[in-house]
Design a protein around this motif. Structure first.
Motif, short mmCIF file in Angstrom:
data_model
loop_
_atom_site.label_atom_id
_atom_site.label_comp_id
_atom_site.label_asym_id
_atom_site.label_seq_id
_atom_site.Cartn_x
_atom_site.Cartn_y
_atom_site.Cartn_z
N PHE A 16 0.84 -1.20 0.00
CA PHE A 16 0.00 0.00 0.00
C PHE A 16 0.88 1.25 0.00
CE2 PHE A 16 -3.44 -2.63 2.27
CZ PHE A 16 -4.10 -2.89 1.09
N GLY A 17 1.91 1.23 0.84
CA GLY A 17 2.81 2.37 0.90
C GLY A 17 3.50 2.63 -0.42
N ASP A 22 -2.72 5.61 1.33
CA ASP A 22 -2.61 5.94 2.75
C ASP A 22 -3.86 5.56 3.54
OD1 ASP A 22 -4.21 7.91 1.62
OD2 ASP A 22 -3.43 9.50 2.92
N VAL A 23 -4.95 5.18 2.84
CA VAL A 23 -6.19 4.76 3.50
C VAL A 23 -6.70 3.50 2.82
CG1 VAL A 23 -8.61 5.32 3.95
CG2 VAL A 23 -6.86 7.06 4.27
N VAL A 24 -7.08 2.52 3.63
CA VAL A 24 -7.67 1.29 3.12
C VAL A 24 -9.11 1.22 3.61
CG1 VAL A 24 -7.53 -1.22 3.01
CG2 VAL A 24 -5.43 0.14 3.19
N ARG A 25 -10.02 1.09 2.68
CA ARG A 25 -11.45 0.99 3.02
C ARG A 25 -11.83 -0.48 3.08
NH1 ARG A 25 -14.43 5.05 -0.20
NH2 ARG A 25 -13.54 6.32 1.48
N LEU A 26 -12.15 -0.96 4.26
CA LEU A 26 -12.58 -2.34 4.47
C LEU A 26 -14.10 -2.37 4.37
CD1 LEU A 26 -12.04 -5.30 5.34
CD2 LEU A 26 -12.11 -4.51 7.72
N PRO A 98 -7.97 9.26 -4.97
CA PRO A 98 -6.52 9.06 -4.88
C PRO A 98 -6.07 8.75 -3.47
CG PRO A 98 -7.04 10.96 -6.25
CD PRO A 98 -8.33 10.54 -5.61
N GLY A 99 -5.21 7.76 -3.34
CA GLY A 99 -4.68 7.38 -2.03
C GLY A 99 -5.55 6.40 -1.28
N VAL A 100 -6.67 5.97 -1.88
CA VAL A 100 -7.58 5.04 -1.20
C VAL A 100 -7.59 3.70 -1.93
CG1 VAL A 100 -9.98 4.59 -0.50
CG2 VAL A 100 -9.04 6.92 -0.36
N ALA A 101 -7.49 2.62 -1.19
CA ALA A 101 -7.69 1.27 -1.72
C ALA A 101 -8.90 0.66 -1.04
CB ALA A 101 -6.45 0.41 -1.47
N HIS A 102 -9.55 -0.25 -1.75
CA HIS A 102 -10.73 -0.93 -1.22
C HIS A 102 -10.43 -2.42 -1.10
CE1 HIS A 102 -14.77 -2.81 -1.29
NE2 HIS A 102 -15.17 -1.69 -0.72
N VAL A 103 -10.88 -3.03 0.00
CA VAL A 103 -10.73 -4.46 0.18
C VAL A 103 -12.03 -5.00 0.75
CG1 VAL A 103 -9.73 -4.25 2.50
CG2 VAL A 103 -9.28 -6.30 1.14
N ILE A 104 -12.47 -6.14 0.24
CA ILE A 104 -13.70 -6.77 0.70
C ILE A 104 -13.40 -7.63 1.92
CG2 ILE A 104 -15.52 -8.43 0.11
CD1 ILE A 104 -15.35 -7.42 -2.76
N GLY A 105 -14.30 -7.57 2.91
CA GLY A 105 -14.11 -8.34 4.13
C GLY A 105 -15.03 -9.54 4.22
N ASP A 106 -14.56 -10.58 4.89
CA ASP A 106 -15.39 -11.72 5.27
C ASP A 106 -15.78 -11.54 6.73
OD1 ASP A 106 -15.86 -13.50 3.10
OD2 ASP A 106 -13.73 -14.03 3.13
N VAL A 107 -16.99 -11.97 7.04
CA VAL A 107 -17.56 -11.70 8.37
C VAL A 107 -17.63 -12.99 9.18
CG1 VAL A 107 -19.48 -10.67 9.63
CG2 VAL A 107 -18.90 -9.82 7.34
N TYR A 108 -17.18 -12.90 10.43
CA TYR A 108 -17.16 -14.04 11.34
C TYR A 108 -17.81 -13.67 12.67
CZ TYR A 108 -13.75 -15.99 8.08
OH TYR A 108 -13.13 -16.47 6.96
N ASN A 109 -18.20 -14.70 13.41
CA ASN A 109 -18.61 -14.51 14.79
C ASN A 109 -17.36 -14.42 15.66
OD1 ASN A 109 -21.45 -14.79 14.20
ND2 ASN A 109 -21.08 -17.00 13.97
N PRO A 110 -17.48 -13.86 16.87
CA PRO A 110 -16.30 -13.75 17.73
C PRO A 110 -15.62 -15.08 18.04
CG PRO A 110 -18.04 -12.30 18.51
CD PRO A 110 -18.64 -13.13 17.43
#
Length: 450
Positions: A16-17, A22-26, A98-110
């Protein structure tokens, strides 16, 4: 919960650097397909997501108006957490930020188990069922939407952008006076969504952008990102893009068609058979039969709002009956004319408001049941459809569709009973809230005369 490799996280943060991020959107999908997420400083990314990122589980029970529905394990359980883990393979820069990346998240229980309500996890479970059969499902999404522009004199403050009749299948300034569609097509391509073509659709201010086919999870990820991106790009231009099923009384609705086929482990197409009936294999015909058999329940997932059922009706080119046909756009399931690797079915049931993960999961679950049980389809539709003497009608409203989903235990078993319970509770609440709301139609119809 899947193990998060610390070295992979450190390498992602380093990359990323290097890329000027500088910002990652989860981001991840809620129950209705709206993106929920959090912006994370890239220099703190590995530390922040190392154990997953916590969100309140009741995000899956939050309505568009902010009501919190008491789903199982939600409000009455004290609003506990879910944990979102980035799928690093999905990370990509956002071209218009500019400066933002997007990543998809998987969701879990604790406790580390996959979240039953997570639409992406629902789809993963269904894809795993196909893997047990030695099959890889392939999906091509087609989505329509309206673009609106501000208008203080309009009933809701918005009018159709570039509104004009007869612009179906045009491109350029004629149906798009500010060239917003062309600009969006380029930006979506730069985002890596594998968009391939765009045009004005049937109604004024309505557009379609086609996505290329791919394996089911990737197709759903791209369709999910596509819907969020189209809305973001419209906001940047002072407009609103809506995937609402039927936003206007005087124009047609927006569809979400899904092209579906399967490959075997070696990549050979499984729907094609030159010696089969209509050039289709037994696997392909059984997939058709499964979709037809579970169509009433599928309506709840592919047509998930009160508004969805106002899109249906005779002569709308939105399916009304449970039927199938060869290259017939009046059928619920259309078999395009191509064969070989292009052999596939097209489910025309869904509308654009459907959650891509769930729409695809529902289609695959029904097809899986047909293939597993070796079902045979009924006689195909000949000629123009919408004749109730030829086939059964689909559910006529959301309540009937939800009833059908609750009753379809085989489909629920594939999608996950806990997911179905949550989805039904959420939609029952939606119906209850709608039933208590005084609409413009009621005031217009009754206030003066009664």
């Amino acid at each position: 919960m899947e193990h998060i490799d610390e070295n992979a996280l450190r390498e992602a943060a380093r990359q990323f650097g290097e890329d000027g991020i500088d910002v990652v959107r989860l981001g991840y999908s809620d129950l209705i397909g709206t993106e929920r997420g959090r912006d994370i400083l890239a220099e703190r990314f590995d530390r922040t997501v190392g154990d997953g990122v916590a969100f309140c589980r009741s995000v899956y029970g939050t309505s568009p108006m902010g009501d919190v529905v008491d789903i199982a394990g939600g409000l009455s359980a004290g609003l506990p957490d879910i944990v979102v883990v980035p799928d690093l393979a999905t990370a990509r820069p956002v071209p218009w930020e500019p400066g933002v990346a997007h990543v998809i998240g998987d969701v879990y229980n604790p406790d580390g188990s996959p979240s039953e309500e997570s639409p992406r996890q629902v789809l993963k479970r269904v894809v795993d069922r196909f893997a047990e059969l030695g099959m890889r499902p392939i999906v091509g999404p087609e989505l329509e939407f309206y673009v609106l522009e501000p208008d203080e004199s309009a009933p809701h403050g918005w009018r159709r952008y570039g509104d004009a009749t007869g612009n179906v299948y045009v491109a350029g300034f004629k149906g798009d006076p500010e060239n917003t569609l062309l600009a969006s097509l380029r930006e979506l391509a730069a985002y890596g969504l594998d968009v391939v073509a765009a045009n004005h659709e049937f109604s004024g201010g309505q557009f379609e952008i086609n996505l290329w086919h791919s394996e089911a999870l990737d197709a759903a990820d791209r369709a999910f990102r596509f819907k969020a991106a189209v809305q973001e790009l419209a906001r940047r231009r002072g407009k609103m893009a809506t995937f609402m099923a039927k936003p206007f009384n005087d124009e047609g609705g927006s569809g979400f068609h899904l092209h579906f086929s399967t490959l075997d482990a070696e990549g050979r197409p499984l729907f094609d058979d030159p010696d089969g009936v209509d050039g289709l294999s037994d696997v392909g015909r059984s997939a058709i039969a499964g979709v037809l058999a579970h169509a009433p329940a599928l309506a709840a997932i592919n047509n998930p709002t009160v508004n969805s059922y106002k899109r249906f009706g005779p002569d709308t080119l939105a399916p009304w009956l449970v039927d199938w046909g060869l290259d017939n756009r009046s059928a619920m399931v259309r078999i395009p004319p191509e064969r070989g690797r292009a052999s596939r079915l097209e489910l025309r049931l869904g509308d654009a408001s459907a959650n891509p993960y769930l729409a695809i999961a529902g289609l695959l679950a029904a097809a899986y049941l047909g293939i597993r049980d070796r079902l045979a389809p009924p006689a195909k539709l000949e000629g123009y459809g919408y004749d109730t003497a030829k086939a059964d009608r689909l559910p006529g409203d959301l309540g009937a569709a939800i009833d059908a989903l609750e009753e379809d235990k085989d489909l629920a078993d594939i999608l996950g009973p806990a997911f179905v319970d949550t989805f039904v509770a959420y939609k029952r609440n939606e119906l209850e809230r709608f039933g208590q709301f005084v609409t413009d139609w009621e005031f217009r119809e009754y206030a003066y005369h009664l």
